[in-house]
Design an enzyme around this catalytic site. Sequence first.
Site, short mmCIF file in Angstrom:
data_model
loop_
_atom_site.label_atom_id
_atom_site.label_comp_id
_atom_site.label_asym_id
_atom_site.label_seq_id
_atom_site.Cartn_x
_atom_site.Cartn_y
_atom_site.Cartn_z
N GLY A 8 0.83 -1.21 0.00
CA GLY A 8 0.00 0.00 0.00
C GLY A 8 0.86 1.25 0.00
O GLY A 8 0.53 2.26 0.63
N GLY A 11 -0.57 4.91 -0.99
CA GLY A 11 -1.70 5.48 -0.26
C GLY A 11 -1.30 6.66 0.60
O GLY A 11 -0.16 7.15 0.55
N GLN A 12 -2.25 7.12 1.41
CA GLN A 12 -2.05 8.33 2.20
C GLN A 12 -0.87 8.21 3.16
O GLN A 12 -0.03 9.11 3.25
CB GLN A 12 -3.33 8.64 3.00
N ILE A 34 -0.54 -1.89 -6.28
CA ILE A 34 -1.42 -2.65 -7.16
C ILE A 34 -1.58 -1.88 -8.48
O ILE A 34 -1.46 -0.65 -8.51
CB ILE A 34 -2.81 -2.89 -6.52
N ILE A 54 -2.40 -7.52 -1.82
CA ILE A 54 -2.46 -8.15 -0.49
C ILE A 54 -3.39 -9.36 -0.46
O ILE A 54 -3.27 -10.21 0.43
CB ILE A 54 -2.88 -7.11 0.58
N TYR A 142 -15.07 -0.89 9.01
CA TYR A 142 -13.68 -0.45 9.20
C TYR A 142 -13.21 -0.81 10.61
O TYR A 142 -12.15 -1.43 10.80
CB TYR A 142 -13.59 1.06 8.98
N LYS A 146 -10.45 -3.65 12.04
CA LYS A 146 -9.30 -3.21 12.85
C LYS A 146 -9.22 -3.96 14.18
O LYS A 146 -8.15 -4.37 14.61
CB LYS A 146 -9.36 -1.70 13.08
#
Length: 317
Positions: A8, A11-12, A34, A54, A142, A146
Amino acid sequence: MKNVLVIGSTGQIGSELTMKLRSIYGGNIVAGYIPGAEPKGELLESGPSAIVDITNEQQIAETVSKYNVDTIYNLAALLSAVAEAKPQLAWKIGMGGLFNVLEVAREMHCAVFTPSSIGVFGNNTPKDKTPQDTIRNPRTMYGVTKVSGELLSDYYNIRFGVDTRSVRFPGLISYVTPPGGGTTDYAVDIYYSAAKGEKFVCPISAGTFMDMMYMPDGLRAAIEIMEADSTKFVHRNSFNIASMSFDPEIIYNNIKKYVPDFKMEYKVDPLRQAIADSWPNSLDDTCARQEWGWKPEYDLDAMTQDMLAKLKDHSKK
């Protein structure tokens, strides 16, 4: 950490963390990505990159083997509001993907960092100075992924000896990567609007406090926990870390000190507001401070000054 794979990486968090790791450890930091989210510019040119989906365990294993990876930063995830729109995909990436990473780490002896979030907490959790060890009963996909990820990472550490470590990130504020569908992203958007001289339309209501952190502190936390002496750990997955807590009015008024003509109005997004209402107002990060020396460097005013200056510089380029 010598040879690191960042899954990743575009990403941010990943885009900045990959560059930070390279600045510390050199070029042995592999940017996993990706197709459709390829690394560009300095991220592409400053070190190796590889396609790492992933959801593909074999692809992860082949990359770990090829680059002799000893540490994996698993940053692949859908953010909170996006995950509510695509819960099945959020589970597939968040849990199926984590399973793949942990299996590769077990077989190939890698350490693993998987970020958790304030999203693990729910409406029954103490709101203020939320303790390290408390009720975790989220009502978002989400948050569910987590919490499950924290438990699964602890399981792999206890059962198989995999060196898993994690922090619960608050909302992360950055000038590098535009926000991508998180509940706390209003606190990023507001700076972009201020820097452009535009009125900001706030999707979160006044009086809604959430824990926030400036990205440089977040990157330091992700690196320092992996460098820490684990013999001092009482916890692993996952540590509360904290820096600042504010509501939209507080951040708005702080920005107005430096952009006096800045205007804001409210247009509350019910979905994001409901998520925000279920999260803590502030976290107690005593355990992270005691067990591995965590300490933030930025408060709200220091962050505001730096954000506005950096966004101003960006707009000139």
